[in-house]
Design an enzyme around this catalytic site. Structure first.
Site: not given
Ligand code: GLC
Length: 715
Positions: A258
């Site tokens: 993430d």
């Molecule tokens: C965010 C989310 C994830 C998302 C990623 C990119 O913090 O937790 O679900 O796809 O970052 O935006």
């Protein structure tokens, strides 16, 4: 520039022994190994971290571009610059599909695949290689701010709806990225909280949707969650990644962190992170060489602390995905905003809206209504841009009021009263209530549309409700809505209440005063059209709850037995496997509306259950009849109860379901089967799956509490 890159690539591929497209296809592995052997360590490491807010690194010299990614689970996000700032282009409006929990409320596996195809096609059209969805985390508490993006409290429903979605996305030549692996069931302290779960609970509740994604849908990538799991960050967790994903499940796809979820170079190298995204390391100007899988990782390899073969494994997996995506031959050009995409959005909304109560008021008859009053801020509020990373720049969004105006035209007069204003103070607005009451006296029917909103103002600062990075404080109806609903009912008994939002609200204080109640979740760009079609009977409602509706969050097992959101950055899931109906049914607690519940405008009967089994499966068939005068669809649900169990298991578990469409006064035989291996439980004692001998009750019905047929099978 692209042409030069292409020529360069062909030249390089030729040099490293790929003489023709044909040879590339047949010994792709060899091509990849040849490519890897031609790379410097620095070039390899470039592939392992971001080179932009939504792109991983590439290798210019070899004509290898980084993988381009985009949120979100229910629509392709705005084009972003390199530092998350939205581009100023205006060609990035897309189909805003209903959110994940709306999709799972359809209980329609085939529709899940259609949903995925739309998302995949639009991602392809927008030049994306990876779409960052579906979100399949279990709904453990109604407070979690991202429930609207997720699918269910139940692992089987989550798994089956996720599989269809992933197959649909990947059929378009785009990688799904199943998230957030694993046990990311709250937003409070999501970036650091340490989740403690026993093995049986992990295996039976929190892993199945990911396991099905890999083993049934062949997901190309998985996103590591922010949180820690048993004290190690999920994006580089030896047990979760090396043991479970790689060894047990044979997952050969990508583990993408993430955004900002990598915290340690050595662990990221050894415990499975393939691509590190978004780590901001509190940098003013993002310097991607300062990421964990960058200069410091190169130094570790050069100092002999890390075997370069580990880096090669990651590069190999990345190149496999690069080639999978690049080699995909589409049958026709991918486009955004096709009418058939909007049609899928409409169908998901129509099949996902759940009718919870109906005292002979629905469907409304246009001919017998002169005047309708529509009340509620959510009748005109648009939701697409909200919620956090899953935001969508919708081509359009039909609100409930617009849907009613479109449907009724001039045949019926429609008035509107906002009724309440979402404010941080969270209090009633007497002036707006009085305005609504005065208008309600003059109407034949009052249609109320309220419930949740994603957040107020800037989600990162304001109060977040159904939104990333925040959890709700409770499930009370906000902004004085309960008082408004009850006072409306005193003035006009023909009150239909629709709740919008990513999970339930407390209902006991007002539900008796509403003649009908619907839960619409976030129904996407055609939500208003879908709601009107249901209210006026153009569509027979068929949605079923994918989560238990209780009256307060304090009644849910995560709060009664477990910890939520935990303290001192630790949260222990003491409720174990007793999540959702597994808890309410096992403990004989009456919810407001049970898991799997949803009304129809017609009636169905279940008859003649036949059971038999072979070596591997329990087979069941029965007759389902639409005994009413309206065409409809029923979600047949099969639960299993182990009689006289000696082990730790819930009193019933969903093991099969199907959505059956039946015209009025017709019947059909329904055939279903349950793999006997699905009846196993995971023993914390022996640390493996076991099948408990004895009698199993097979329960067939249309909710976890409405069981019409029973049979027993001995194993
Ligand atoms: C965010 C989310 C994830 C998302 C990623 C990119 O913090 O937790 O679900 O796809 O970052 O935006």
């Amino acid at each position: 520039m692209k042409l030069i890159k292409l020529l360069l690539k062909i030249l390089i591929l030729t040099m490293v022994g790929c003489t023709s497209n044909k040879s590339i296809d047949t010994n792709r592995e060899q091509d990849i190994d040849n490519l890897i052997s031609s790379m410097t360590l620095k070039e390899k490491m470039n592939l392992l971290h971001a080179s932009g807010s939504f792109q991983s690194g590439g290798i210019e010299r070899l004509g290898i571009e980084g993988l381009i990614m985009s949120d979100g689970p229910h629509g392709i996000r705005h084009e972003n610059g390199n530092d998350y700032v939205k581009d100023s282009i205006d060609t990035d409006s897309v189909t805003y599909l209903p959110t994940g929990i709306t999709l799972s409320s359809t209980w329609n596996k085939e529709l899940g695949e259609e949903f995925g195809k739309v998302l995949g096609a639009e991602a392809k059209a927008r030049g994306k290689d990876i779409i960052l969805g579906p979100g399949v985390n279990i709904i453990r508490s109604p407070l979690c701010g991202r429930n609207f993006e997720y699918l269910s409290e139940d692992p089987h429903l989550s798994a089956k709806m996720g599989v269809g979605y992933i197959k649909g996305v990947q059929s378009q030549g785009v990688s799904a990225c199943v998230k957030h692996y694993v046990a990311n069931n709250q937003e409070v302290n999501r970036g650091t909280v340490n989740v403690n779960v026993d093995e049986q609970t992990l295996r039976e509740i929190y892993l199945p949707a990911f396991k099905a994604a890999i083993e049934e849908a062949n997901a190309y990538s998985i996103m590591g969650a922010y949180n820690r799991f048993r004290s190690e960050f999920c994006s580089h967790n030896d047990y979760l990644v090396n043991e479970i994903l790689r060894k047990e499940m044979g997952f050969d796809g990508l583990m993408i962190s993430d955004w900002g979820a990598v915290h340690d170079t050595k662990q990221a190298l050894e415990n499975g992170t393939d691509i590190e995204m978004g780590t901001d390391l509190k940098m003013d100007i993002i310097d991607y060489n300062k990421f964990y899988l960058a200069d410091s990782a190169i130094a570790m390899v050069e100092n002999g602390l890390i075997d370069e073969a580990l880096v090669d494994d990651k590069v190999r997996r990345i190149l496999k995905l690069v080639f999978k995506i690049r080699d995909f031959k589409r049958t026709e050009e991918a486009k955004t905003n096709l009418p058939q995409h909007q049609q899928v959005a409409l169908q998901v909304a129509e099949e996902g809206i759940v009718l919870l109560k109906n005292e002979e008021i629905l469907p409304l008859r246009k001919a017998s209504i002169k005047k309708i009053l529509v009340v509620g801020d959510n009748a005109t509020r648009k939701h697409a841009e909200e919620g956090g990373s899953s935001q969508v720049k919708a081509l359009y969004e039909v609100t409930p009021l617009q849907g009613l105006n479109n449907y009724l035209g001039d045949d019926v007069s429609i008035d509107y009263a906002q009724g309440y204003i979402p404010t941080l103070e969270n209090k009633a607005n007497e002036q707006l209530i009085l305005e609504a009451l005065n208008k309600a006296e003059l109407a034949d029917v009052v249609i109320y549309v309220g419930g949740w909103i994603h957040n107020i103002g800037d989600m990162w600062k304001g109060k977040a409700y159904d939104c990333e990075a925040g959890d709700k404080a409770n499930i009370d109806l906000l902004f004085g809505q309960q008082e408004l609903i009850n006072r409306l009912a005193e003035v006009n008994g023909n009150l239909v209440v629709t709740i919008v939002g990513g999970s339930n609200v407390s209902m006991s204080g007002w539900m008796d005063n509403a003649k009908a109640i619907l839960h619409a979740w976030y129904p996407g760009m055609e939500g208003g059209t879908a709601l009107s079609n249901i209210l006026f009977g153009e569509v027979c409602p068929s949605g079923k709850l994918p989560m238990t509706f209780a009256d307060s969050h304090e009644e849910y097992p995560a709060h009664v037995i477990g910890e939520f959101p935990g303290e001192n950055d630790e949260v222990t899931y003491n409720e174990g496997i007793l999540v959702g109906y597994r808890y309410f049914d096992t403990k004989h607690i009456e919810p407001v509306f049970p898991f799997g519940f949803g009304l129809s405008y017609t009636t169905f009967s279940f008859q003649d259950l036949q059971l038999n089994k072979n070596q591997d499966n329990i087979r069941l068939n029965f007759i389902l009849e639409n005994t009413g005068s309206i065409d409809g669809a029923e979600v047949v649900q099969v639960y299993v109860h182990k009689k006289d169990t000696k082990v730790n298991r819930a009193t019933k578990e969903l093991k099969a379901f199907d959505k059956i469409k039946l015209t009025a006064n017709s019947k059909q035989q329904v055939n279903m089967q349950i793999p006997i291996s699905d009846l196993q439980y995971f023993s914390n004692e022996s640390n493996r799956w076991e099948l408990e001998p004895g009698e199993y009750e097979i329960l067939v019905g249309n909710s976890s509490r409405d069981i019409f047929l029973k049979g027993t099978i001995a194993l």
